[in-house]
Design a protein around this motif. Structure first.
Motif, mmCIF file in Angstrom:
data_model
loop_
_atom_site.group_PDB
_atom_site.id
_atom_site.type_symbol
_atom_site.label_atom_id
_atom_site.label_comp_id
_atom_site.label_asym_id
_atom_site.label_seq_id
_atom_site.Cartn_x
_atom_site.Cartn_y
_atom_site.Cartn_z
ATOM 1 N N ALA A 24 76.549 37.224 49.904
ATOM 2 C CA ALA A 24 77.188 36.252 50.805
ATOM 3 C C ALA A 24 76.509 36.171 52.179
ATOM 4 O O ALA A 24 76.260 35.071 52.673
ATOM 5 C CB ALA A 24 78.674 36.558 50.941
ATOM 6 N N PRO A 25 76.167 37.309 52.815
ATOM 7 C CA PRO A 25 75.481 37.193 54.107
ATOM 8 C C PRO A 25 74.162 36.422 54.012
ATOM 9 O O PRO A 25 73.811 35.674 54.927
ATOM 10 C CB PRO A 25 75.213 38.647 54.504
ATOM 11 N N LEU A 26 73.458 36.580 52.885
ATOM 12 C CA LEU A 26 72.191 35.860 52.730
ATOM 13 C C LEU A 26 72.450 34.363 52.593
ATOM 14 O O LEU A 26 71.722 33.539 53.154
ATOM 15 C CB LEU A 26 71.427 36.375 51.504
ATOM 16 N N VAL A 28 75.001 32.750 53.844
ATOM 17 C CA VAL A 28 75.386 32.280 55.173
ATOM 18 C C VAL A 28 74.155 32.131 56.076
ATOM 19 O O VAL A 28 74.029 31.155 56.819
ATOM 20 C CB VAL A 28 76.410 33.257 55.802
ATOM 21 N N LEU A 29 73.247 33.093 55.961
ATOM 22 C CA LEU A 29 72.011 33.058 56.739
ATOM 23 C C LEU A 29 71.233 31.777 56.434
ATOM 24 O O LEU A 29 70.751 31.086 57.333
ATOM 25 C CB LEU A 29 71.164 34.270 56.351
ATOM 26 N N TYR A 32 73.027 28.727 57.928
ATOM 27 C CA TYR A 32 72.867 28.610 59.375
ATOM 28 C C TYR A 32 71.431 28.239 59.761
ATOM 29 O O TYR A 32 71.201 27.527 60.728
ATOM 30 C CB TYR A 32 73.286 29.906 60.082
ATOM 31 N N ILE A 219 65.302 38.037 67.125
ATOM 32 C CA ILE A 219 66.661 38.036 66.591
ATOM 33 C C ILE A 219 67.619 38.586 67.634
ATOM 34 O O ILE A 219 68.683 38.025 67.894
ATOM 35 C CB ILE A 219 66.740 38.869 65.291
ATOM 36 N N PHE A 223 70.674 36.571 69.266
ATOM 37 C CA PHE A 223 72.003 37.163 69.108
ATOM 38 C C PHE A 223 72.722 37.218 70.451
ATOM 39 O O PHE A 223 73.873 36.822 70.578
ATOM 40 C CB PHE A 223 71.865 38.573 68.509
ATOM 41 N N ASP A 227 72.996 32.177 69.636
ATOM 42 C CA ASP A 227 72.316 31.105 68.918
ATOM 43 C C ASP A 227 72.116 31.543 67.460
ATOM 44 O O ASP A 227 71.084 32.072 67.084
ATOM 45 C CB ASP A 227 70.949 30.827 69.584
ATOM 46 N N TRP A 228 73.162 31.327 66.666
ATOM 47 C CA TRP A 228 73.131 31.824 65.278
ATOM 48 C C TRP A 228 72.119 31.063 64.436
ATOM 49 O O TRP A 228 71.575 31.608 63.485
ATOM 50 C CB TRP A 228 74.510 31.723 64.632
ATOM 51 N N GLY A 231 68.506 32.203 65.256
ATOM 52 C CA GLY A 231 68.454 33.603 64.832
ATOM 53 C C GLY A 231 68.352 33.706 63.323
ATOM 54 O O GLY A 231 67.562 34.500 62.787
ATOM 55 N N SER A 232 69.137 32.886 62.619
ATOM 56 C CA SER A 232 69.111 32.917 61.155
ATOM 57 C C SER A 232 67.750 32.510 60.633
ATOM 58 O O SER A 232 67.268 33.051 59.627
ATOM 59 C CB SER A 232 70.165 31.971 60.583
ATOM 60 N N ALA A 235 65.511 35.418 60.900
ATOM 61 C CA ALA A 235 65.871 36.388 59.862
ATOM 62 C C ALA A 235 65.341 35.937 58.509
ATOM 63 O O ALA A 235 64.848 36.739 57.713
ATOM 64 C CB ALA A 235 67.392 36.551 59.811
ATOM 65 N N LEU A 239 62.784 37.694 56.050
ATOM 66 C CA LEU A 239 63.136 37.929 54.646
ATOM 67 C C LEU A 239 62.011 37.473 53.723
ATOM 68 O O LEU A 239 61.704 38.143 52.730
ATOM 69 C CB LEU A 239 64.410 37.171 54.295
#
Lengths: 263, 264
Positions: A24-26, A28-29, A32, A219, A223, A227-228, A231-232, A235, A239
């Motif tokens: 789930a976090p991925l 969401v990343l 965003y 990041i 953070f 600024d999500w 930042g995403s 990230a 990745l």
């Protein structure tokens, strides 16, 4: 009820956990990274990263730093791992443990120690930011390079080395044609454990007064600015780099990651 | 000449890794405020370390977080490893791939993505400590899983069958047959979880309550500040941790030597 109990149901909580807190976090990343603050789809974050000379500069700087740190770690760790693996010291286990033990001491405290020493030697840390980062990261990550190298070198079949020498190879030739190729899994595993942290561990830079950003610091700054979206995107780019590394290194020596093998 | 080169390499390597910690250790017993300065013998740093409230809270908080998150990670990871081991091959493959993600991922990315999901999207307040604990469990449970799976593979499956044939319920057989055989994997997974939690900076930074500090976040903040008293107290902390780790390492070596002797 008793009949329906099966051992495989024990895995359900962990599977749910992985879905909720790894997958789930991925997702969401990803969401965003490709939306703007009004929630609309956009490629601006991606385009922004690759057109802004500052962020590209950060990427290049992190790659350079990571490269130098990885080479430094490899050059220091290989002789150590080689000597450890080939030695017949009685207390070999103790020596190996001594080289792994720093992993168990909090890295910020170890960096505090290093910082004091560097301060004494250099006088003013601010004069050598790049060098300090290289020294700090090498100091921090060295055990992660030594351990996988040692693990492959210690398993190396001694009869192959004897065979090479019987067939007329000199010491140097034996080393470069037999030992080095056979230790490649350890090299790859060690490199992947040093290179990525060197691109992202900005605490080393912060503590040693290197104010130049690396990918991790980007990041951190997004953070702090809430600024999500940007930042995403950073990230996600990290990745992608991590994904390439993982594919390249395959699944060799996975269990030695972060010193898991020794415990 | 050639014979000496091996020990020299080892000695230089150890010097590089340990000189800073040892020099700091020596200076932690003096009243000097920078390395190289001449100081007289003093326990003041140790007194400050154990009497300053912010330092004490930070140490207790770090330890509590490590213990709680490691217990949760060990239960989850072990149950997950057992359950997956007895599932279909496809399930096994899927779980082991997802399990690798936090292992290979940079901690910055793990922490940042968990922060977005839990805090920004789901609106869970960081002050509840829930994001922090989840973050540390996410960091360490995969390592517990990785250290239990090999033990399951080494296990003799007929023992479990025999226990069932002799009338044990699956739950009893699990407790009396499987768990004892994988116990060493569970213990090393737990130890791994503890060290990961104690060493973490990034996940804590992105998920912790503003008023809470772990050793790492505290040290990083302290180096930005200019309080020499706190700075030198951290030298004492570093020395205490070094001595604890050294004792654990010696203990492990002694017990390993003992079991090796018994086996002979």
């Amino acid at each position: 009820m008793k009949k329906t109990f099966a051992r495989k149901y024990l895995g359900i909580p962990y599977a749910v956990f992985l879905v909720l807190f790894v997958i789930a976090p991925l997702v969401v990343l990803f969401y965003y990274a490709f939306t703007n603050s009004t929630g609309h789809f956009t490629l601006a974050n991606l385009a922004g990263f690759f057109t802004d000379s500052n962020t590209i500069g950060t990427l290049v700087y992190s790659l350079c730093l990571a490269f130098v740190v990885t080479v430094a770690c490899l050059l220091i760790a290989y002789p150590i791992a080689y000597v450890l693996a080939r030695s017949k010291f009685k207390s070999k286990a103790v020596l190996v443990m001594l080289f792994v033990m720093p992993m168990w001491i909090n890295f910020t405290l170890r960096l505090t120690a290093l910082k004091e020493i560097l301060n004494l030697i250099e006088g003013n840390l601010a004069y050598y930011p790049f060098l300090n980062s290289v020294i700090g990261m090498t100091y921090d990550f060295l055990p992660f390079m030594i351990l996988p190298l040692y693990n492959t070198l210690v398993k190396l079949d001694g009869s192959l080395l004897e065979a090479a020498q019987d067939l007329g190879a000199g010491r140097r030739q034996t080393f470069f044609r037999i030992t080095v190729p056979l230790s490649m899994p350890g090299v790859i595993s060690g490199v992947s454990m040093v290179f990525l942290p060197a691109m992202t561990n900005y605490v080393v830079n912060d503590m040693l007064y290197n104010s130049t950003y690396i990918m991790g610091s980007l990041i951190g700054s997004y953070f702090s600015a809430y600024d999500w979206h940007n930042g995403s995107m950073i990230a996600l780019i990290l990745l992608a780099i991590i994904g390439v590394f993982t594919l390249l290194s395959g699944d060799s020596e996975e269990d030695t990651r972060r010193g898991g093998a020794l415990l | 000449m050639k014979k000496a080169i091996g020990p020299i390499i080892i000695a230089l390597g150890l010097l590089f890794m340990y000189a800073p910690i040892l020099i700091l250790g020596v200076y932690s017993f003096t009243d000097a405020t920078t390395i190289g300065q001449f100081g007289s013998f003093s326990f003041a740093n140790y007194v400050t370390l154990f009497t300053t409230e912010s330092l004490r809270n930070m140490i207790i908080g770090t330890l509590l977080l490590a213990i709680i998150s490691s217990i949760l990670a060990t239960i989850l990871g072990t149950a997950g490893a057992i359950g997956t081991f007895y599932s279909k091959k496809r399930v096994q493959a899927a779980v082991s791939v997802v399990n690798q993600v936090p292992v290979v991922n940079a901690d910055v990315v793990t922490g940042f993505s968990l922060c977005i999901l839990l805090v920004v999207v789901l609106g869970i307040s960081k002050d509840t400590y829930i994001p922090l604990v989840i973050g540390h469990v996410t960091l360490s449970a995969p390592f517990v899983y990785l250290s239990v799976v090999p033990k399951l593979k080494q296990m003799d499956p007929s023992l479990y069958e025999a226990a069932l044939d002799l009338g044990a319920s699956p739950a009893v057989a699990l407790r009396k047959i499987i768990i004892p055989q994988i116990f060493s994997g569970i213990v090393s997974g737990f130890a791994m979880a503890i060290t990961l939690s104690l060493d973490d900076y990034f996940i804590a930074t992105y998920t912790k309550p503003a008023t809470f500090d772990t050793i790492s976040t505290y040290v990083v903040n302290a180096t930005r500040g200019s309080q020499t008293e706190i700075k030198t107290a951290l030298w004492a902390l570093s020395t205490v941790i070094f001595i604890i780790v050294l004792c654990i390492a010696i203990g492990m070596n002694v017990s390993a030597a003992r079991t090796a002797k018994k086996e002979r």
